[in-house]
Design a protein around this motif. Structure first.
Motif, short mmCIF file in Angstrom:
data_model
loop_
_atom_site.label_atom_id
_atom_site.label_comp_id
_atom_site.label_asym_id
_atom_site.label_seq_id
_atom_site.Cartn_x
_atom_site.Cartn_y
_atom_site.Cartn_z
N LEU A 75 0.83 -1.20 0.00
CA LEU A 75 0.00 0.00 0.00
C LEU A 75 0.86 1.25 0.00
O LEU A 75 1.90 1.29 0.67
N TYR A 76 0.41 2.26 -0.73
CA TYR A 76 1.05 3.58 -0.65
C TYR A 76 0.92 4.06 0.77
O TYR A 76 -0.12 3.88 1.43
N ARG A 77 1.95 4.71 1.27
CA ARG A 77 1.91 5.32 2.59
C ARG A 77 2.80 6.55 2.55
O ARG A 77 3.94 6.45 2.08
N PRO A 78 2.35 7.70 3.01
CA PRO A 78 3.24 8.86 3.07
C PRO A 78 4.49 8.50 3.87
O PRO A 78 4.41 7.82 4.90
N CYS A 79 5.63 8.94 3.39
CA CYS A 79 6.90 8.59 4.05
C CYS A 79 6.90 8.99 5.52
O CYS A 79 7.48 8.29 6.35
N GLU A 80 6.26 10.09 5.85
CA GLU A 80 6.24 10.60 7.22
C GLU A 80 5.37 9.75 8.15
O GLU A 80 5.39 9.93 9.35
N GLU A 81 4.62 8.82 7.58
CA GLU A 81 3.72 7.99 8.38
C GLU A 81 4.25 6.57 8.55
O GLU A 81 3.51 5.60 8.51
#
Length: 166
Positions: A75-81
């Motif tokens: 899954l895509y996930r923002p790097c900061e998360e």
């Protein structure tokens, strides 16, 4: 006036401090160390659900079974998360018949050169990389792209790892 008495915390606050510390650990448990996962050219392939939606510089999860999808997905996930991986380059393989050993060599060499150019060595950067390859089936459909992914062994990413190149 006794200075020692002024600098000491009154006994009645010791219980509250202990209770606050216990509550903090109950509400915010210490992060457990993550197992170091060996990521190689078979860890994720072009047929892993979700990988084809990841674009350059985007972060994503390690593959995991999704009961909703009924298969293993990334899954895509923002790097900061707290992402597990980040794409940092795409390589285009030459046309020709399916040749996994040649593709593996091409992918590791190309991703390795780009990794070294961006971060230097694995040891000094604390990062590692792996290629995500087309499969024989996706190759037959015309897929010639190799994705290069960077990760921090035993940890998650908390920001983009891709430096700007000059």
């Amino acid at each position: 006036m006794n200075r020692t008495a002024v600098l000491r915390r009154p006994p009645r606050y010791r219980g509250w401090a202990l209770a606050a510390a216990v509550l903090a650990f109950a509400v915010f448990p210490a992060a457990e160390p993550r197992a170091v996962v060996h990521k190689d050219d078979t860890f994720i392939t072009a047929q892993t659900a979700g990988i084809l939606t990841i674009e350059g510089g985007e972060c994503f999860t390690d593959p995991a079974y999704s009961s909703r999808a009924g298969e293993v997905v990334v899954l895509y996930r923002p790097c900061e998360e707290r992402a597990d991986n980040q794409s940092y380059a795409f390589l285009h393989a030459a046309e020709g018949p399916w040749d996994r050993p040649a593709l593996v060599s091409f992918a590791w060499d190309g991703c390795g050169r780009d990794f070294t150019r961006r971060w230097g060595s694995r040891e000094s950067s604390g990062l590692d990389y792996y290629p995500i390859l087309p499969t024989e089936e996706t190759w037959a459909d015309g897929d010639r792209d190799v994705m290069c992914a960077v990760y921090r062994p035993g940890e998650q990413l908390t920001r983009s790892m891709v430096p700007l190149l000059r």
